[in-house]
Design a protein around this motif. Structure first.
Motif, PDB file in Angstrom:
ATOM      1  N   ILE A 108       0.836  -1.196   0.000  1.00 53.55           N
ATOM      2  CA  ILE A 108       0.000   0.000   0.000  1.00 53.55           C
ATOM      3  C   ILE A 108       0.873   1.248   0.000  1.00 53.55           C
ATOM      4  N   VAL A 124      -4.776   8.337   3.666  1.00 50.89           N
ATOM      5  CA  VAL A 124      -5.428   7.754   2.492  1.00 50.89           C
ATOM      6  C   VAL A 124      -4.405   6.860   1.800  1.00 50.89           C
ATOM      7  N   ALA A 126      -3.765   3.272  -1.061  1.00 46.68           N
ATOM      8  CA  ALA A 126      -4.271   2.318  -2.046  1.00 46.68           C
ATOM      9  C   ALA A 126      -3.112   1.470  -2.548  1.00 46.68           C
ATOM     10  N   GLY A 172      -7.877  -0.553  -0.667  1.00 45.41           N
ATOM     11  CA  GLY A 172      -7.898   0.865  -0.326  1.00 45.41           C
ATOM     12  C   GLY A 172      -8.164   1.059   1.151  1.00 45.41           C
ATOM     13  N   GLN A 173      -7.572   2.104   1.741  1.00 50.13           N
ATOM     14  CA  GLN A 173      -7.752   2.419   3.150  1.00 50.13           C
ATOM     15  C   GLN A 173      -7.908   3.926   3.320  1.00 50.13           C
ATOM     16  N   ILE A 174      -8.771   4.340   4.226  1.00 50.90           N
ATOM     17  CA  ILE A 174      -8.923   5.751   4.558  1.00 50.90           C
ATOM     18  C   ILE A 174      -9.291   5.855   6.034  1.00 50.90           C
ATOM     19  N   ARG A 191     -11.276  -0.156   5.519  1.00 50.41           N
ATOM     20  CA  ARG A 191     -10.481  -0.897   4.536  1.00 50.41           C
ATOM     21  C   ARG A 191     -11.392  -1.712   3.624  1.00 50.41           C
ATOM     22  N   ASP A 193     -11.108  -4.422   0.136  1.00 53.54           N
ATOM     23  CA  ASP A 193     -10.319  -5.080  -0.909  1.00 53.54           C
ATOM     24  C   ASP A 193     -11.233  -5.894  -1.818  1.00 53.54           C
TER      25      ASP A 193
END
Length: 249
Positions: A108, A124, A126, A172-174, A191, A193
């Motif tokens: 990531i 943020v 990805a 993706g993570q935020i 998260r 995926d």
């Protein structure tokens, strides 16, 4: 003017280098997952109704931060899969569950848009993730009698054999990082995926022997009772709760 540019560049470079660090950590992810297939979605609810499946992922991580850019990898063990409900021959609704357990290696690239000195920092990120299927099994709460696989069905695949062993996902993570001490911070991220390829091995088959003759039967059309051509894409969504320990500043 050249001297001014040189001074500004040196100040920017020194500030970036002073913000570099390595980190290690651990994380746990309560999550929900689904197995998305268009053939299933086109069926009436009496025959198929999509439901989410709860699970948890946990593992270790590590990486490197240079200024506001962070590169992260690690190893996760993840419980996921899918669940759907249908009616049995008695007209009673029951749940059918497919549990898939993976080893995941994510990569990531993240960005911290807020000032790093703050206690709360937005994050943020990805990237991609390599999956390896460790275990797979199915179960249900159907009260009707379910006959075993007939003896004349040869090389009948296990649940794990019916699914692709390796896959590549987008991830993706935020969320936020919360500083607890100078070296220690807590992560709280949403998260998601998603597997790009088909998780079902559509080429998996077995042999049926009848009246002294044998024929090959594809597994997925047999167990689902229809021609099954659409790809099945696993997706999981969870809340990352993690800790990072930074060093080497």
């Amino acid at each position: 003017m050249k001297k001014l540019y040189t001074i500004c560049f040196c100040l920017l470079l020194s500030g970036t280098l002073s913000a570099q660090e390595f980190f290690i950590g651990a994380q746990v992810i309560p999550q929900q997952s689904w197995l998305l297939n268009q053939d299933d979605a086109d069926l009436p609810e009496s025959q198929y109704k999509q439901k989410s499946l709860g699970g948890v992922a946990a593992g270790i991580k590590g990486g490197y931060r240079l200024g506001k850019i962070r590169l992260e990898t690690g190893l996760l063990y993840s419980q996921e899969g899918g669940r759907y409900s249908l009616e049995n021959a008695s007209g009673v609704r029951y749940d059918q569950t497919t549990r898939l357990e993976y080893l995941k290696v994510p990569l990531i690239v993240g960005f911290l848009p807020t000032e790093l000195e703050r206690k709360w920092n937005a994050f943020v990120g990805a990237g991609v993730q390599l999956d390896y299927l460790v275990r797979a099994y199915t179960y249900n709460d159907n009260t009707d009698y379910q006959p075993p696989v007939p003896d004349n069905y040869l090389n009948y695949p296990s649940t794990r054999e019916a699914f692709a062993p390796v896959g590549l996902r987008g991830v993706g993570q935020i969320g936020v990082d919360v500083k607890l001490t100078y070296e220690l911070s807590m992560n709280m991220y949403l998260r998601v995926d998603y597997l790009f390829s088909d998780v079902e091995d559509k080429e998996e088959s077995f042999v049926i022997v009848e009246d002294g003759e044998s024929r090959e039967q594809l597994f997925w059309p047999y167990v689902r009772g229809e021609e099954r051509t659409a790809a099945t894409h696993p997706i999981s969504m969870g809340l990352v709760i993690g800790l990072n320990y930074s060093f080497g500043q």
